[in-house]
Design a protein around this motif. Structure first.
Motif, PDB file in Angstrom:
ATOM      1  N   ARG A  57       0.808  -1.215   0.000  1.00  0.00           N
ATOM      2  CA  ARG A  57       0.000   0.000   0.000  1.00  0.00           C
ATOM      3  C   ARG A  57       0.843   1.269   0.000  1.00  0.00           C
ATOM      4  O   ARG A  57       0.458   2.269  -0.624  1.00  0.00           O
ATOM      5  N   TYR A  58       1.977   1.257   0.683  1.00  0.00           N
ATOM      6  CA  TYR A  58       2.686   2.503   0.928  1.00  0.00           C
ATOM      7  C   TYR A  58       4.102   2.577   0.362  1.00  0.00           C
ATOM      8  O   TYR A  58       4.775   3.596   0.584  1.00  0.00           O
ATOM      9  N   HIS A  59       4.583   1.562  -0.345  1.00  0.00           N
ATOM     10  CA  HIS A  59       5.929   1.694  -0.898  1.00  0.00           C
ATOM     11  C   HIS A  59       5.966   2.878  -1.869  1.00  0.00           C
ATOM     12  O   HIS A  59       5.142   2.995  -2.779  1.00  0.00           O
ATOM     13  N   GLY A  60       6.934   3.763  -1.642  1.00  0.00           N
ATOM     14  CA  GLY A  60       7.033   4.961  -2.462  1.00  0.00           C
ATOM     15  C   GLY A  60       6.094   6.073  -2.054  1.00  0.00           C
ATOM     16  O   GLY A  60       6.027   7.105  -2.717  1.00  0.00           O
ATOM     17  N   GLU A 192      16.607   4.307  -4.179  1.00  0.00           N
ATOM     18  CA  GLU A 192      16.126   5.580  -3.646  1.00  0.00           C
ATOM     19  C   GLU A 192      17.104   6.715  -3.937  1.00  0.00           C
ATOM     20  O   GLU A 192      16.784   7.673  -4.633  1.00  0.00           O
ATOM     21  N   ASP A 193      18.302   6.614  -3.382  1.00  0.00           N
ATOM     22  CA  ASP A 193      19.242   7.732  -3.433  1.00  0.00           C
ATOM     23  C   ASP A 193      19.737   8.030  -4.839  1.00  0.00           C
ATOM     24  O   ASP A 193      20.071   9.184  -5.155  1.00  0.00           O
ATOM     25  N   VAL A 214      14.292  -2.274  -3.541  1.00  0.00           N
ATOM     26  CA  VAL A 214      12.940  -2.710  -3.887  1.00  0.00           C
ATOM     27  C   VAL A 214      12.536  -1.961  -5.153  1.00  0.00           C
ATOM     28  O   VAL A 214      12.500  -0.743  -5.166  1.00  0.00           O
ATOM     29  N   GLY A 215      12.247  -2.680  -6.214  1.00  0.00           N
ATOM     30  CA  GLY A 215      11.810  -2.021  -7.438  1.00  0.00           C
ATOM     31  C   GLY A 215      12.963  -1.513  -8.276  1.00  0.00           C
ATOM     32  O   GLY A 215      14.079  -2.038  -8.247  1.00  0.00           O
ATOM     33  N   GLU A 216      12.701  -0.443  -9.010  1.00  0.00           N
ATOM     34  CA  GLU A 216      13.630   0.081 -10.007  1.00  0.00           C
ATOM     35  C   GLU A 216      14.909   0.608  -9.368  1.00  0.00           C
ATOM     36  O   GLU A 216      14.879   1.265  -8.323  1.00  0.00           O
ATOM     37  N   VAL A 217      16.050   0.292  -9.994  1.00  0.00           N
ATOM     38  CA  VAL A 217      17.337   0.765  -9.479  1.00  0.00           C
ATOM     39  C   VAL A 217      18.093   1.503 -10.582  1.00  0.00           C
ATOM     40  O   VAL A 217      17.855   1.303 -11.771  1.00  0.00           O
ATOM     41  N   ARG A 218      19.028   2.350 -10.152  1.00  0.00           N
ATOM     42  CA  ARG A 218      19.933   3.058 -11.059  1.00  0.00           C
ATOM     43  C   ARG A 218      21.357   2.812 -10.571  1.00  0.00           C
ATOM     44  O   ARG A 218      21.595   2.728  -9.369  1.00  0.00           O
TER      45      ARG A 218
END
Length: 238
Positions: A57-60, A192-193, A214-218
């Motif tokens: 529900r709250y990720h991001g 995130e960062d 968690v999820g998309e990374v760079r």
């Protein structure tokens, strides 16, 4: 030319041993103290189910750090009613216990001083709320001068956006007037960062206490193990 160094808090400048488990234990004790009839096995089962649903529900979503959100969902999963003030109290107990178990990284103060010595603007962008931010800053021993270690601190609840989006980094540039190309973002999470790269910031991942993504990374521009290894990166960019 480097004008500013921006830091993440949890997992980068601050971390703790068994901090989450200590916080969960404190939440259970407080729930019993408030009169909720629940045994530890049921509590642990509900916590596991709540964690999964909370992430969905709250990720991001910056609202996950608003006090009371998690416990509201816990009682929703349990199918019981709870007083609103108790939800906030239980979330506060959790975070206070977790923060009590945290401490600044051994190299945190030295790195912050290193940046100030080079006349760099020192900022922070952190997912969290005012309670978390204030307690962490208070735990920094900045020496006899007691100077403020940060020129600007932005929390996800203050800017109403999480670091798994570009908005907090845009907000930092809007507040300071810097160009992204002249800023360095130091953090542990590549999901995130490293969103900082979307506004042109150079990124450094510190891996010693990194949280799994968690999820998309760079991909970060630099990868180091400890905060002490960030100093040469700063010097190369000044």
């Amino acid at each position: 030319m480097l004008d500013a160094v921006v830091f993440d808090f949890g997992g980068t400048l601050f971390h703790g041993e068994n901090d989450v488990q200590r916080a969960v234990d404190a939440r259970f004790r407080k729930m019993r103290e408030l009169g909720y009839d629940i045994d530890r096995e049921t509590f642990d089962d509900l916590s596991e189910r709540t964690n999964e649903r909370f992430g969905e529900r709250y990720h991001g979503d910056y609202r996950r750090f608003e006090l009371g959100r998690y416990t509201e969902l816990f009682f929703e999963v349990w199918g019981r009613e709870a007083r609103a003030e108790d939800c906030e109290t239980l979330d506060r107990v959790f975070w206070e216990a977790r923060l009590d178990a945290e401490s600044p990284d051994d190299h945190a103060v030295a790195l912050l001083d290193h940046c100030h010595d080079r006349d760099l603007f020192v900022g922070a962008i952190t997912n969290g709320n005012e309670l978390m931010t204030d307690r962490r800053i208070e735990s920094l021993d900045t020496g006899p001068l007691e100077t403020d270690p940060f020129d600007l601190v932005l929390t996800s609840t203050a800017v109403e956006a999480e670091k798994s989006t570009v908005e907090p980094f845009e907000a930092f540039l809007d507040r300071t007037g810097f160009d992204g190309e002249d800023c360095l973002m130091v953090g542990d999470r590549v999901d995130e960062d490293t969103w900082a790269s979307e506004v042109g910031m150079t990124t450094v991942q510190v891996t010693a206490h990194a949280t799994p993504p968690v999820g998309e990374v760079r991909e970060p521009d630099y990868v180091v193990e400890t905060l002490a290894e960030v100093e040469p990166v700063v010097d190369d960019l000044v």
